[in-house]
Design a protein around this motif. Sequence first.
Motif, short mmCIF file in Angstrom:
data_model
loop_
_atom_site.label_atom_id
_atom_site.label_comp_id
_atom_site.label_asym_id
_atom_site.label_seq_id
_atom_site.Cartn_x
_atom_site.Cartn_y
_atom_site.Cartn_z
N MET A 1 0.85 -1.17 0.00
CA MET A 1 0.00 0.00 0.00
C MET A 1 0.90 1.24 0.00
SD MET A 1 -3.05 1.13 2.64
CE MET A 1 -3.56 -0.52 2.85
N GLU A 4 0.40 7.44 -0.75
CA GLU A 4 -0.64 8.25 -1.40
C GLU A 4 -2.01 7.58 -1.29
OE1 GLU A 4 2.13 7.27 -3.15
OE2 GLU A 4 3.30 9.11 -3.00
N PHE A 5 -2.02 6.27 -1.49
CA PHE A 5 -3.27 5.51 -1.39
C PHE A 5 -3.81 5.56 0.03
CE2 PHE A 5 -5.54 1.41 -0.95
CZ PHE A 5 -6.52 1.62 -1.91
N LEU A 6 -2.94 5.42 1.02
CA LEU A 6 -3.35 5.46 2.41
C LEU A 6 -3.89 6.84 2.79
CD1 LEU A 6 -3.48 3.95 5.11
CD2 LEU A 6 -1.18 4.76 5.57
N ALA A 8 -5.19 9.06 0.76
CA ALA A 8 -6.46 9.25 0.06
C ALA A 8 -7.59 8.52 0.78
CB ALA A 8 -6.34 8.77 -1.38
N ASN A 9 -7.34 7.31 1.26
CA ASN A 9 -8.36 6.55 1.97
C ASN A 9 -8.71 7.20 3.30
OD1 ASN A 9 -8.88 4.61 0.06
ND2 ASN A 9 -7.34 3.19 0.84
N ILE A 10 -7.72 7.68 4.02
CA ILE A 10 -7.98 8.34 5.30
C ILE A 10 -8.77 9.63 5.08
CG2 ILE A 10 -6.88 9.55 7.24
CD1 ILE A 10 -4.68 7.40 7.12
N THR A 11 -8.40 10.38 4.04
CA THR A 11 -9.13 11.61 3.72
C THR A 11 -10.58 11.31 3.37
OG1 THR A 11 -7.09 12.58 2.89
CG2 THR A 11 -9.14 13.63 2.22
N LEU A 12 -10.81 10.30 2.56
CA LEU A 12 -12.17 9.91 2.19
C LEU A 12 -12.97 9.48 3.42
CD1 LEU A 12 -14.17 9.44 -0.13
CD2 LEU A 12 -13.26 7.13 -0.27
N PHE A 13 -12.34 8.73 4.30
CA PHE A 13 -13.00 8.27 5.52
C PHE A 13 -13.39 9.46 6.40
CE2 PHE A 13 -12.65 6.64 9.94
CZ PHE A 13 -13.72 5.76 9.89
#
Length: 72
Positions: A1, A4-6, A8-13
């Motif tokens: 992982m 950047e992916f992490l 983006a996922n935290i921001t979306l959450f």
Amino acid sequence: MTPEFLIANITLFLLAIFLGFELITKVPATLHTPLMSGANAISGISIIGALIGSNVAYEANHRWGRSSQSRR
């Protein structure tokens, strides 16, 4: 992982938490009970569907001899 992916996922959450909280506080008390009963019904249907699907998968594996237990 990747980082950047992490991120983006935290921001979306976090955005989903904020949006959910804002939407829930805007629901009037007269609509709360019908909305919750509908959400609970959808959850129940999903659980029943998952149980039926897992049973079908179990029976298919058992019928074709792919069970995890060895036969004697």
